[in-house]
Design a protein around this motif. Structure first.
Motif: not given
Length: 361
Positions: A29, A33-34, A37, A40, A43-44, A56, A166, A347
């Motif tokens: 990342e 990247s945050s 979206g 993240n 990853w979650e 990461k 996202r 996702t």
């Protein structure tokens, strides 16, 4: 010295690849990247699956330790170009999946967006170095496969229309709560409609510096619309300059909440309009510098008028004011044309695709 350092890292990486590994799903990342979206969201989901070993890596941390992690990865996930992979040739035991940060199709990208005024061969070599490691490319709609295959010099079967991770948040975000939170944080806006301005960046071709070059007149907007509207500004993730005085800075608010709370969007050439189309609210394109943008920045796949209609195109702040007063509605099919794979389960679909790659010998 920089060249010697790059060669050293390549040699170390190739030595590391000799050792048996392929243990990890490695997310690489950047600082943007945050805001985008996709990483993240994935990853979650991924870290909750005990059978998958996920790590990461920060792209700014170009270290021997991270080279080892990459060499021991079965799957590598990226959401944009990055300087680590652009200086390596990824070993065949690893699969690189690009979960591209933008949806839809608007301004040109990849090999279709070569920089103006640069040598053609050198530009081709630069772009090949940046994008050469991509094995699969995740996009927002199957109708865009040929465009992305051409833009990144991939085969159509490498372009996978699973949707952007996202965008799942758009299906669950509470619009009423998002607006109430905004009003609570900015009491002067209480009860007003929210006009969100989210322009893309302009890049200096020589220095690489990115700015907004904002030309929308906040003084005029406030004078003519300020009684019933408040004006929020969302900075592009790759721009660090301060926002113009007079705007409410909402760059820190998660994108799905930012879009959910807004009654209308103003942008120019940003792909944020594709995400916002989910809410079927007015989208205005403020493109006062369109000729300069095409000549010095990038051209387009889709003409702006084809996206939102001529009635929602603005070249002056006065145009925007009149169109907002007139109450122009959203009558486009942007989501259906460009985002049909984003069905609220993107996702899950991408995770299943990663699991399939991870499990292949």
């Amino acid at each position: 010295m920089r060249l010697i350092k790059k060669i050293f890292y390549r040699v170390i990486y190739n030595i590391f690849c000799i050792f048996p590994g392929t243990k990890y799903i490695c997310f690489i990342e950047k600082n943007t990247s945050s805001s985008y979206g996709n990483i993240n969201a994935l990853w979650e989901k991924i870290i909750k699956i005990e059978t998958l070993k996920s790590i990461k890596i920060d792209v700014t941390d170009f270290t021997i330790k991270n080279l080892w992690k990459i060499s021991q990865s079965k799957v590598i996930i990226i959401d944009q170009s990055n300087k680590i992979l652009s200086h390596l040739s990824i070993n065949s035991k690893s699969t690189c999946i690009q979960i591209w940060h933008s949806g839809g199709l608007y301004k040109k990208i990849g090999f279709d967006a070569m920089r103006k005024g640069f040598d053609y061969i050198k530009e081709c070599n630069r772009l090949y170095r940046i994008h050469k490691n991509i094995d699969y490319f995740i996009i927002s709609d199957k109708k865009l496969i040929e465009f992305y295959a051409h833009a990144f010099r991939l085969r159509p079967e490498q372009i996978i229309p699973l949707g952007l991770a996202r965008t799942d948040y758009l299906y669950t975000v509470n619009c009423e709560n998002a607006k109430k939170n905004f009003w609570n944080n900015f009491p002067s806006s209480q009860g007003k409609k929210i006009l969100l301005y989210a322009p893309t960046f302009r890049s200096d071709s020589m220095s690489g510096t990115r700015t907004h070059r904002c030309q929308l007149d906040i003084t005029l907007l406030t004078a003519f619309l300020g009684e019933s509207w408040c004006f929020a500004f969302r900075r592009h993730p790759s721009v660090t300059e301060e926002i113009p005085v007079g705007w409410i800075d909402v760059s820190h608010i998660p994108q799905e909440e930012c879009l959910a709370m807004s009654d209308a969007l103003v942008t120019d050439y940003s792909s944020i309009l594709f995400d916002y189309a989910f809410f079927r609210r007015p989208i205005f394109l403020f493109i006062s510098d369109i000729e300069a943008y095409k000549n010095t920045q990038r051209n387009f796949y889709i003409n702006p008028t084809e996206l939102v209609g001529i009635q929602n195109i603005c070249y002056r702040t006065e145009d925007l004011i009149q169109k907002i007063k007139k109450g122009t509605s959203f009558n486009c099919d942007i989501w259906e044309k460009f985002m049909s794979a984003c069905d609220g389960n993107s996702t899950e679909k991408v995770v299943n695709f990663i699991k399939k790659i991870y499990g292949e010998k």
